[in-house]
Design an enzyme around this catalytic site. Structure first.
Site, PDB file in Angstrom:
ATOM      1  N   SER A 222     -12.650   1.634 -27.565  1.00  0.00           N
ATOM      2  CA  SER A 222     -13.144   0.373 -28.132  1.00  0.00           C
ATOM      3  C   SER A 222     -13.024   0.412 -29.637  1.00  0.00           C
ATOM      4  O   SER A 222     -13.038   1.495 -30.241  1.00  0.00           O
ATOM      5  CB  SER A 222     -14.622   0.200 -27.764  1.00  0.00           C
ATOM      6  OG  SER A 222     -15.406   1.120 -28.507  1.00  0.00           O
ATOM      7  N   ASP A 223     -12.944  -0.745 -30.262  1.00  0.00           N
ATOM      8  CA  ASP A 223     -13.213  -0.738 -31.693  1.00  0.00           C
ATOM      9  C   ASP A 223     -14.690  -0.377 -31.805  1.00  0.00           C
ATOM     10  O   ASP A 223     -15.454  -0.532 -30.861  1.00  0.00           O
ATOM     11  CB  ASP A 223     -12.893  -2.105 -32.316  1.00  0.00           C
ATOM     12  CG  ASP A 223     -12.720  -1.989 -33.816  1.00  0.00           C
ATOM     13  OD1 ASP A 223     -12.072  -2.865 -34.407  1.00  0.00           O
ATOM     14  OD2 ASP A 223     -13.218  -0.997 -34.393  1.00  0.00           O
ATOM     15  N   TRP A 224     -15.056   0.067 -32.967  1.00  0.00           N
ATOM     16  CA  TRP A 224     -16.415   0.618 -33.134  1.00  0.00           C
ATOM     17  C   TRP A 224     -17.458  -0.491 -33.022  1.00  0.00           C
ATOM     18  O   TRP A 224     -17.515  -1.381 -33.852  1.00  0.00           O
ATOM     19  CB  TRP A 224     -16.516   1.372 -34.467  1.00  0.00           C
ATOM     20  CG  TRP A 224     -16.173   2.841 -34.358  1.00  0.00           C
ATOM     21  CD1 TRP A 224     -16.953   3.892 -34.756  1.00  0.00           C
ATOM     22  CD2 TRP A 224     -14.990   3.421 -33.786  1.00  0.00           C
ATOM     23  NE1 TRP A 224     -16.329   5.084 -34.493  1.00  0.00           N
ATOM     24  CE2 TRP A 224     -15.132   4.835 -33.882  1.00  0.00           C
ATOM     25  CE3 TRP A 224     -13.837   2.916 -33.189  1.00  0.00           C
ATOM     26  CZ2 TRP A 224     -14.164   5.727 -33.410  1.00  0.00           C
ATOM     27  CZ3 TRP A 224     -12.867   3.808 -32.708  1.00  0.00           C
ATOM     28  CH2 TRP A 224     -13.035   5.184 -32.833  1.00  0.00           C
TER      29      TRP A 224
END
Ligand code: GLC
Length: 746
Positions: A222-224
């Site tokens: 995931s993006d953060w």
């Protein structure tokens, strides 16, 4: 091996492996010898930070993506990737979080400095070369942000509404090319929603398209902070959530399996993908080496020199025998060489542009004035001071950086202008000194029409990395002959840009109303005047392209086509040029852009030297995505191969007949129109008798007044049942029953 390992893991261990143990590391299972791996930003340097907030270890800061793409040099980008991998190994990083390959839909996007291009072919080639370079040394990458993260405004919630063709042919195509060519170890999902679902839960995107259709073998991270529900994300194809720790989410996943709300096979598949990369990463020992600081600084300087684009030059550059130079601009002393946000690198060293200039200036007298500050303020005194030294010099060099309050990760630009102070400064200085060079540091296109006429030369230096100061001096004094070409169009004004009416959207939605027509595709279609075209860049020499030849005048699409062209350096100094090959589809069932980049090659030539360049076009070079068939299709017919030194400078053109692998016809269905029935090879046969009746009833109704052929022309866009409803009076069934009957005969 990983399948066996998965079967030995407990449910809790499997759930824990799918979430980071902290901001940058994965979960280890000591009892099964499953190690943790470390990931770090990227993309144009290694940002090894202990937590998200604190500073990072020193590493080489290379030019950012918008600069890299302007090199059009895939070999150079591959070399960059290898250097980044060496630094990852030295610092102890297993996966570098890059490259960013989102399309530059609007120059307003604050993160455009981290993205390659407005064109998916160029972006895809750049991303693939970067991935190949890094991964060739046993370090992974993370192709990001998948997909359609084309703005910073509300990036974590906005819903990108994109029609299927624009999605496939523009916003996914660069990712597709990179995944199929280079198999990045990981792909990072985007924050935003895409046609509804969040990037972290978008099953169609992550599973149907990325994993199944394209054959992606790594894991999706995931993006953060992009995960909103860990169970839904696992079902949506999101393998690793970052950052961690997220104990409660780990527990929820285990509970969901126990309650049969989550199929354990889905969890196992994610675990297997993560383990596959963990063990692949561990095949290359990390740590125990040192960064080659000087060697990589020199490489950063070489790369920066290849990315700079000479936009204007009234015979002012390269500088020769200049005895009095005025250097103006804060960026000459405090270079603005990278962008804000997660890609911000702690450089090993930084060239000061003024110092690097002095080293090459052969003892010229150099005066200096700040000209502006990096704050959003106006100061006439700074302009007056600059004007004074410019008037006394032979040449004025204006180092103009777009300050961070204008562009960065986390917010978009409100305009594409330099600051008011900078514009006033350039106008005042060029007003007293026509021999002025404007050197720009910015991440994406800026407007120049208020001041460019007064400038003798303009050099786009982008966010040039830590060694950019030296690279600028190399170009100004001719040690490097600029060879950069724009990877994005520079418009005359913001309101001319393709997304102008639909950026950044409102009420949580952003409509990609321009569809396929972004960048030069738009400016071509609307014939909008622009400042500098895609693919444009000047050199200190000149080139001539000739003898365009195609391997065949007629091909099967599956055979592809080889394009050869002779390139000659017709000037007096060595230089490099980028041959660009565009394809024009002369006729297609669906609308297509005027031309699209489908091949390029950068070539170095000594003065007077000629070389023959060969570029191969594959089947995809002729294809477009057909939403009706839900696949890429080539239509048989005439295509034009256009070769030029920029998208607006097409010097050579040849035609080729392309035979499609198979001629598709739209499947007939309940509401197909008369035209679709008549165009369908089987449909027209089945329709024949019913059509005869239709023609007869027309003649009975209208006599000679209306020719049956005119009636067909008039009725062709009507659904068949409507045609019969109007004219099928003497049918012994309803018009819809007749259509069903005809469909059954098909
Ligand atoms: C950031 C960025 C992403 C980066 C990640 C880790 O929000 O969107 O590109 O890799 O978080 O810093």
């Amino acid at each position: 091996m990983t399948t066996k390992l998965v079967s030995q893991m407990t449910l809790e261990e499997k759930a824990a492996l799918c979430v980071g143990i902290n901001a940058w590391q994965t979960y280890a299972v000591e009892r099964l010898d499953i190690p943790s791996i470390t990931v770090s930003d990227g993309p144009h340097g290694v940002r090894r930070a202990q937590t998200i907030a604190d500073g990072s270890l020193p590493a080489t800061c290379f030019p950012t993506a918008s600069a890299l793409a302007s090199s059009w040099d895939v070999e150079l980008i591959r070399q960059l990737g290898q250097a980044l991998a060496d630094e990852c190994i030295a610092i102890g990083v297993d996966v570098l979080l890059g490259p960013g390959n989102n399309m530059k839909r609007s120059p307003l996007c604050g993160r455009n400095f981290e993205y390659f291009s407005e064109d998916p072919y160029l972006g895809g080639e750049m991303a693939a070369a970067f991935i190949d370079g890094v991964q060739s040394k046993g370090v992974g990458t993370s192709l990001k942000h998948f997909a359609a993260n084309n703005q910073e405004t509300e990036r974590m919630t906005v819903n990108a509404q994109i029609d299927e063709r624009a999605l496939r042919e523009i916003y996914l195509a660069g990712f597709e090319r990179a995944v199929k060519k280079s198999q990045p170890w990981t792909v990072m999902c985007a924050y935003n929603r895409l046609n509804g679902p969040y990037g972290s839960e978008n099953h169609r995107l992550l599973v149907d398209i990325l994993k199944e259709e394209w054959g992606f073998e790594g894991f999706v991270v995931s993006d953060w902070g992009a995960v909103h529900n860990r169970v839904n994300a696992l079902i949506g194809g999101l393998d690793l959530e970052m950052p961690g720790p997220q104990e409660m989410r780990v527990q929820r996943v285990a509970e969901a399996v126990q309650r049969s709300e989550l199929d354990e096979a889905v969890l196992d598949a994610a675990v297997e993908r993560i383990l596959h990369i963990v063990f692949k990463a561990k095949q290359t020992k990390k740590g125990g080496t040192q960064i080659d600081i000087d060697g990589h600084h020199a490489l950063a300087r070489q790369i920066a020199g290849e990315t700079m684009v000479l936009l204007k030059n009234d015979n002012l550059l390269p500088l020769r025998n200049v005895k009095k130079l005025a250097v103006i601009g804060k960026a000459a002393k405090e270079p603005y060489f990278q962008g804000g946000g997660s890609s911000h690198i702690n450089p090993t060293k930084v060239d000061m542009p003024l110092e690097e200039l002095q080293k090459l200036a052969n003892g010229a007298e150099i005066s200096y004035a700040d000209g502006y500050t990096m704050q959003d303020e106006f100061d006439q005194a700074l302009i007056d001071e600059a004007v004074k030294i410019a008037a006394q010099a032979e040449v004025a060099l204006l180092y103009i950086a777009l300050p961070p309050f204008k562009e960065s990760e986390g917010y978009d630009r409100k305009d594409i202008d330099l600051t008011n102070q900078e514009v006033a400064l350039i106008k005042a200085v060029t007003g007293v000194q026509p021999r002025s060079v404007v050197i720009l540091n910015n991440g994406s296109a800026v407007a120049m029409n208020e001041w460019i006429d007064g400038a003798g030369a303009v050099l786009e230096a982008w966010m040039m990395g830590q060694a950019g100061g030296g690279a600028i001096a190399d170009v100004l004094f001719g040690r490097v002959n600029p060879s950069g070409r724009l990877a994005e169009t520079f418009p005359l004004k913001l309101s001319d840009t393709p997304a102008y009416l639909n950026f950044p959207g409102e009420n949580g939605e952003v409509r990609y109303g321009e569809g396929l027509f972004i960048g030069y595709r738009y400016y071509d279609a609307k014939n909008v005047p622009i400042l500098f075209p895609f693919g444009y860049g000047l050199s200190y020499t000149t080139f001539e392209y000739s003898k365009l030849q195609l391997s065949k005048k007629a091909i099967k699409a599956t055979d592809g086509l080889t394009v050869t062209v002779e390139v000659k350096n017709t000037g007096s100094v060595a230089g490099k040029t980028t041959v660009q090959v565009y394809v024009h589809d002369c006729k297609a069932e669906l609308v297509r852009p005027e031309k699209e980049l489908k091949g390029f090659a950068k070539v170095a030539l000594a003065p007077g030297e000629s070389k023959t360049i060969s570029i191969t076009l594959d089947e995809r070079a002729f294809a477009y995505y057909h939403p009706g068939y839900q696949e890429w299709v080539v239509e048989s017919g005439e295509f034009e191969i256009l070769v030029g030194q920029s998208s607006a400078d097409i010097g050579l053109k040849e035609s080729v007949y392309v035979e499609a692998p198979r001629n598709r016809v739209a499947p007939l269905q309940r509401y197909s129109t008369l035209k679709e029935w008549l165009n369908h090879p089987r449909g027209q046969v089945v329709l024949e008798s019913a059509l005869a009746q239709f023609m007869k009833s027309i003649e009975q109704t209208f006599g000679e007044a209306v020719l049956a052929s005119d009636a067909i022309e008039w009725a062709k866009d009507l659904p068949l049942d409507v045609v019969f409803a109007f004219w099928g009076q003497n049918l012994n069934m309803t018009s819809e029953e007749l259509v069903e009957n005809l469909l059954a005969q098909l």
